[in-house]
Design a protein around this motif. Structure first.
Motif, PDB file in Angstrom:
ATOM      1  N   THR A   1      -1.847  20.801  12.104  1.00  0.00           N
ATOM      2  CA  THR A   1      -2.310  22.168  11.843  1.00  0.00           C
ATOM      3  C   THR A   1      -1.343  23.226  12.361  1.00  0.00           C
ATOM      4  OG1 THR A   1      -3.630  22.087  13.873  1.00  0.00           O
ATOM      5  CG2 THR A   1      -4.736  21.485  11.812  1.00  0.00           C
ATOM      6  N   THR A   2      -0.296  22.802  13.078  1.00  0.00           N
ATOM      7  CA  THR A   2       0.700  23.774  13.566  1.00  0.00           C
ATOM      8  C   THR A   2       1.900  23.864  12.634  1.00  0.00           C
ATOM      9  OG1 THR A   2       1.897  22.145  14.914  1.00  0.00           O
ATOM     10  CG2 THR A   2      -0.001  23.257  15.930  1.00  0.00           C
ATOM     11  N   ALA A   3       1.980  22.975  11.644  1.00  0.00           N
ATOM     12  CA  ALA A   3       3.148  22.937  10.756  1.00  0.00           C
ATOM     13  C   ALA A   3       3.003  23.933   9.607  1.00  0.00           C
ATOM     14  CB  ALA A   3       3.329  21.531  10.195  1.00  0.00           C
ATOM     15  N   ALA A   4       4.145  24.267   9.012  1.00  0.00           N
ATOM     16  CA  ALA A   4       4.160  25.168   7.858  1.00  0.00           C
ATOM     17  C   ALA A   4       4.800  24.496   6.646  1.00  0.00           C
ATOM     18  CB  ALA A   4       4.914  26.449   8.201  1.00  0.00           C
ATOM     19  N   THR A   5       5.122  23.222   6.765  1.00  0.00           N
ATOM     20  CA  THR A   5       5.774  22.510   5.671  1.00  0.00           C
ATOM     21  C   THR A   5       4.830  22.363   4.480  1.00  0.00           C
ATOM     22  OG1 THR A   5       5.051  20.452   6.713  1.00  0.00           O
ATOM     23  CG2 THR A   5       7.300  21.167   7.159  1.00  0.00           C
TER      24      THR A   5
ATOM     25  N   VAL B   1       6.038  15.431 -11.813  1.00  0.00           N
ATOM     26  CA  VAL B   1       5.632  16.456 -10.861  1.00  0.00           C
ATOM     27  C   VAL B   1       6.853  17.063 -10.186  1.00  0.00           C
ATOM     28  CG1 VAL B   1       4.242  16.936  -8.812  1.00  0.00           C
ATOM     29  CG2 VAL B   1       3.504  15.184 -10.434  1.00  0.00           C
ATOM     30  N   ASP B   2       6.824  18.367 -10.002  1.00  0.00           N
ATOM     31  CA  ASP B   2       7.870  19.059  -9.254  1.00  0.00           C
ATOM     32  C   ASP B   2       7.494  18.986  -7.772  1.00  0.00           C
ATOM     33  OD1 ASP B   2       9.945  20.613  -8.375  1.00  0.00           O
ATOM     34  OD2 ASP B   2       9.076  22.519  -9.040  1.00  0.00           O
ATOM     35  N   LEU B   3       8.048  18.017  -7.065  1.00  0.00           N
ATOM     36  CA  LEU B   3       7.699  17.808  -5.665  1.00  0.00           C
ATOM     37  C   LEU B   3       8.445  18.807  -4.788  1.00  0.00           C
ATOM     38  CD1 LEU B   3       7.881  13.891  -5.574  1.00  0.00           C
ATOM     39  CD2 LEU B   3       5.840  15.329  -5.793  1.00  0.00           C
ATOM     40  N   PRO B   4       7.740  19.539  -3.930  1.00  0.00           N
ATOM     41  CA  PRO B   4       8.390  20.545  -3.094  1.00  0.00           C
ATOM     42  C   PRO B   4       9.289  19.909  -2.036  1.00  0.00           C
ATOM     43  CG  PRO B   4       6.075  20.355  -2.515  1.00  0.00           C
ATOM     44  CD  PRO B   4       6.274  19.513  -3.733  1.00  0.00           C
ATOM     45  N   ALA B   5      10.397  20.534  -1.748  1.00  0.00           N
ATOM     46  CA  ALA B   5      11.336  20.015  -0.755  1.00  0.00           C
ATOM     47  C   ALA B   5      10.718  20.078   0.637  1.00  0.00           C
ATOM     48  CB  ALA B   5      12.629  20.838  -0.789  1.00  0.00           C
ATOM     49  N   GLY B   6      11.010  19.042   1.421  1.00  0.00           N
ATOM     50  CA  GLY B   6      10.568  19.033   2.810  1.00  0.00           C
ATOM     51  C   GLY B   6       9.083  18.854   3.015  1.00  0.00           C
TER      52      GLY B   6
ATOM     53  N   ALA C   1      12.111   8.300  -5.125  1.00  0.00           N
ATOM     54  CA  ALA C   1      12.444   9.726  -5.171  1.00  0.00           C
ATOM     55  C   ALA C   1      13.196  10.181  -3.922  1.00  0.00           C
ATOM     56  CB  ALA C   1      11.170  10.550  -5.323  1.00  0.00           C
ATOM     57  N   GLY C   2      13.428   9.252  -2.998  1.00  0.00           N
ATOM     58  CA  GLY C   2      14.197   9.588  -1.801  1.00  0.00           C
ATOM     59  C   GLY C   2      13.393  10.259  -0.703  1.00  0.00           C
ATOM     60  N   ILE C   3      12.075  10.116  -0.743  1.00  0.00           N
ATOM     61  CA  ILE C   3      11.236  10.732   0.290  1.00  0.00           C
ATOM     62  C   ILE C   3      11.292   9.870   1.551  1.00  0.00           C
ATOM     63  CG2 ILE C   3       8.923  11.532   0.892  1.00  0.00           C
ATOM     64  CD1 ILE C   3      10.285  13.016  -1.462  1.00  0.00           C
ATOM     65  N   PRO C   4      11.662  10.439   2.702  1.00  0.00           N
ATOM     66  CA  PRO C   4      11.739   9.651   3.937  1.00  0.00           C
ATOM     67  C   PRO C   4      10.382   9.053   4.307  1.00  0.00           C
ATOM     68  CG  PRO C   4      12.803  11.797   4.210  1.00  0.00           C
ATOM     69  CD  PRO C   4      12.066  11.838   2.904  1.00  0.00           C
ATOM     70  N   GLY C   5      10.390   7.841   4.822  1.00  0.00           N
ATOM     71  CA  GLY C   5       9.158   7.154   5.168  1.00  0.00           C
ATOM     72  C   GLY C   5       8.325   7.885   6.201  1.00  0.00           C
ATOM     73  N   ASP C   6       8.997   8.619   7.119  1.00  0.00           N
ATOM     74  CA  ASP C   6       8.221   9.305   8.155  1.00  0.00           C
ATOM     75  C   ASP C   6       7.508  10.542   7.626  1.00  0.00           C
ATOM     76  OD1 ASP C   6      10.383  11.004   7.798  1.00  0.00           O
ATOM     77  OD2 ASP C   6      11.022  10.969   9.895  1.00  0.00           O
ATOM     78  N   ARG C   7       7.734  10.878   6.376  1.00  0.00           N
ATOM     79  CA  ARG C   7       7.022  11.989   5.744  1.00  0.00           C
ATOM     80  C   ARG C   7       5.772  11.522   4.997  1.00  0.00           C
ATOM     81  NH1 ARG C   7       8.250  17.386   6.900  1.00  0.00           N
ATOM     82  NH2 ARG C   7      10.477  17.632   7.195  1.00  0.00           N
ATOM     83  N   VAL C   8       5.578  10.208   4.919  1.00  0.00           N
ATOM     84  CA  VAL C   8       4.493   9.644   4.115  1.00  0.00           C
ATOM     85  C   VAL C   8       3.415   9.070   5.026  1.00  0.00           C
ATOM     86  CG1 VAL C   8       3.882   7.994   2.320  1.00  0.00           C
ATOM     87  CG2 VAL C   8       6.130   9.106   2.279  1.00  0.00           C
ATOM     88  N   HIS C   9       2.195   9.561   4.880  1.00  0.00           N
ATOM     89  CA  HIS C   9       1.066   9.125   5.696  1.00  0.00           C
ATOM     90  C   HIS C   9      -0.025   8.630   4.739  1.00  0.00           C
ATOM     91  CE1 HIS C   9       3.183  11.694   8.595  1.00  0.00           C
ATOM     92  NE2 HIS C   9       3.191  12.600   7.621  1.00  0.00           N
TER      93      HIS C   9
END
Length: 411
Positions: A279-283, A360-365, A387-395
């Protein structure tokens, strides 16, 4: 002093060299017999403690063998990491197990019960000639390293919740029953004691619900919360699980659908779960779900809409049809209320095909949150990797006892 939950998972002691050598040599043997060991373990434990099957363990998962496979694989994955620290750290595995245990009120004493009957099963299946004192000592060490790590982590979760270990059950009254057009039912509950309101929660968490079934069993099931925190109320959505492909119907979901209405009492647990939004992130956020997997996404959207969040939010959902899509109207309202959100659906029976991220147009970051069945999650994770999405971004979360196995590419 009790460790903070996350730090408890980061401080797993190393396995002593003499034990590591034994585990490395015997892990293939144990793994080869694990399908015999774990059913025998549960048989022994439930014979000695029938109340655990009646009142704690999911009888449906037991009947299908899902719980047995989950236990076996979790210990094997933990042992493999101890002998080869270069393998992925079992942090997510342990976190998911710990949150589920806390939601069931598991305490340290129950790990001793598991130990007793698991090792009796190992000795019986492999034989005394194979399970020498040296081998028994090494596997005993692995078990207690894992158990102690979980006990410390769960103690931290209980401390965070402000309760003694296991004291997670609360008596509530149903103040509203909402029958969604999809067939899902939403139950809104509040404390029976107005002076002790139900606690807040992080968007994406779940509760356990206790069902007093006609045969005298008290079964527990976990359901995602679908409202936003505040006002002392918790709302959870239940899809009735039909019998199919040899699997029994969902006895708790059926009981809730058929017998619980406004004014009835339910016992629930405090909220837990680690599929939560920072809840503190803005990504940017990309929320991807299938079927009843939309429920944690609904809670996340409720949180975002309540704060008029400017975060770029993309909601993607796959289902059989628009009519089968749970909470469709409410989710659409929430997406429309956000200043920068889009919503895309794929309905299989309406010739929309399967969810395809290439469309889908996936937003960066962005951070990605996934919830659905095993096949769906494997497909989406493969697409994200491509699509090159880092694993630590996927929950992600799957409503099954072995959801974390997807980390290892298993099903």
């Amino acid at each position: 002093m009790t460790l903070a939950p996350d730090s408890a998972l980061d401080t797993i002691p190393e396995l002593e060299p003499e034990h590591a050598a034994v585990i490395g040599a015997t892990l293939p043997i144990v793994a080869a017999h694990i399908d015999r060991i774990t059913p025998l373990f549960y048989e022994k434990m439930f014979t000695a403690h029938p109340e655990l099957l009646r009142d704690r363990f999911n009888r449906g998962n037991q009947a299908q063998g899902a719980q047995q496979r989950a236990l076996a694989a979790s210990i094997a994955v933990f042992a493999a990491h101890l002998i080869d620290p270069a393998l992925p750290h079992p942090r997510e595995l342990l976190s998911r197990i710990g949150h589920k245990h806390a939601s069931l009120g598991v305490t340290a004493a129950e790990y001793h019960i598991v130990h007793e009957h698991l090792f009796a099963a190992i000795a019986e299946v492999l034989g005394a000639d194979t399970v020498t004192p040296e081998i028994a000592a090494a596997w005993d060490r692995v078990y207690w390293l894992m158990a102690t790590t979980l006990i410390d982590f769960e103690a931290g979760l209980y401390e965070q919740a402000g309760v003694e270990p296991g004291d997670v059950f609360r008596d509530t009254i149903v103040v509203q029953r909402i029958d969604d057009p999809s067939g899902v039912v939403v139950f809104v509950v509040e404390s029976v004691d107005p002076g002790v309101p139900l606690p807040g929660f992080a968007p994406g968490q779940y509760i356990s619900v206790g069902a007093d079934l006609p045969d005298g069993a008290r079964q527990l099931r976990q359901y995602s919360l679908v409202n936003r925190a505040g006002a002392g109320r918790l709302a959870f959505a239940v899809r009735r699980v039909a019998a199919e492909a040899g699997a029994p119907e969902g006895e708790v979901s059926t009981w809730l659908h058929e017998t619980i209405d406004t004014g009835d009492r339910l016992q629930i647990t405090l909220p837990f779960g680690d599929l939560t939004v920072d809840t503190t992130a803005a990504t940017p956020l990309v929320l991807i779900s299938a079927g009843i997997g939309v429920t944690p996404m609904a809670s996340i959207l409720e949180y975002l809409a309540a704060g008029n969040s400017p975060r770029r939010t993309v909601l993607l959902h796959a289902d059989r049809s628009a009519a089968d899509h749970p909470l469709r109207e409410r989710v659409t309202e929430l997406v429309s209320a956000l200043p920068d959100a889009t919503f895309r659906t794929w309905y299989r029976d309406e010739d929309h095909g399967y969810l395809d991220l290439a469309e889908v147009d996936l937003p960066a970051g962005a951070d990605y949150y996934l919830c659905g069945g095993a096949g769906f999650l494997q497909s989406v994770r493969a697409q994200l990797m491509a699509a090159g999405i880092p694993g630590d971004r996927v929950h992600f979360e799957l409503f099954a006892p072995n959801d974390w196995l997807l980390d290892a590419g298993q099903s």
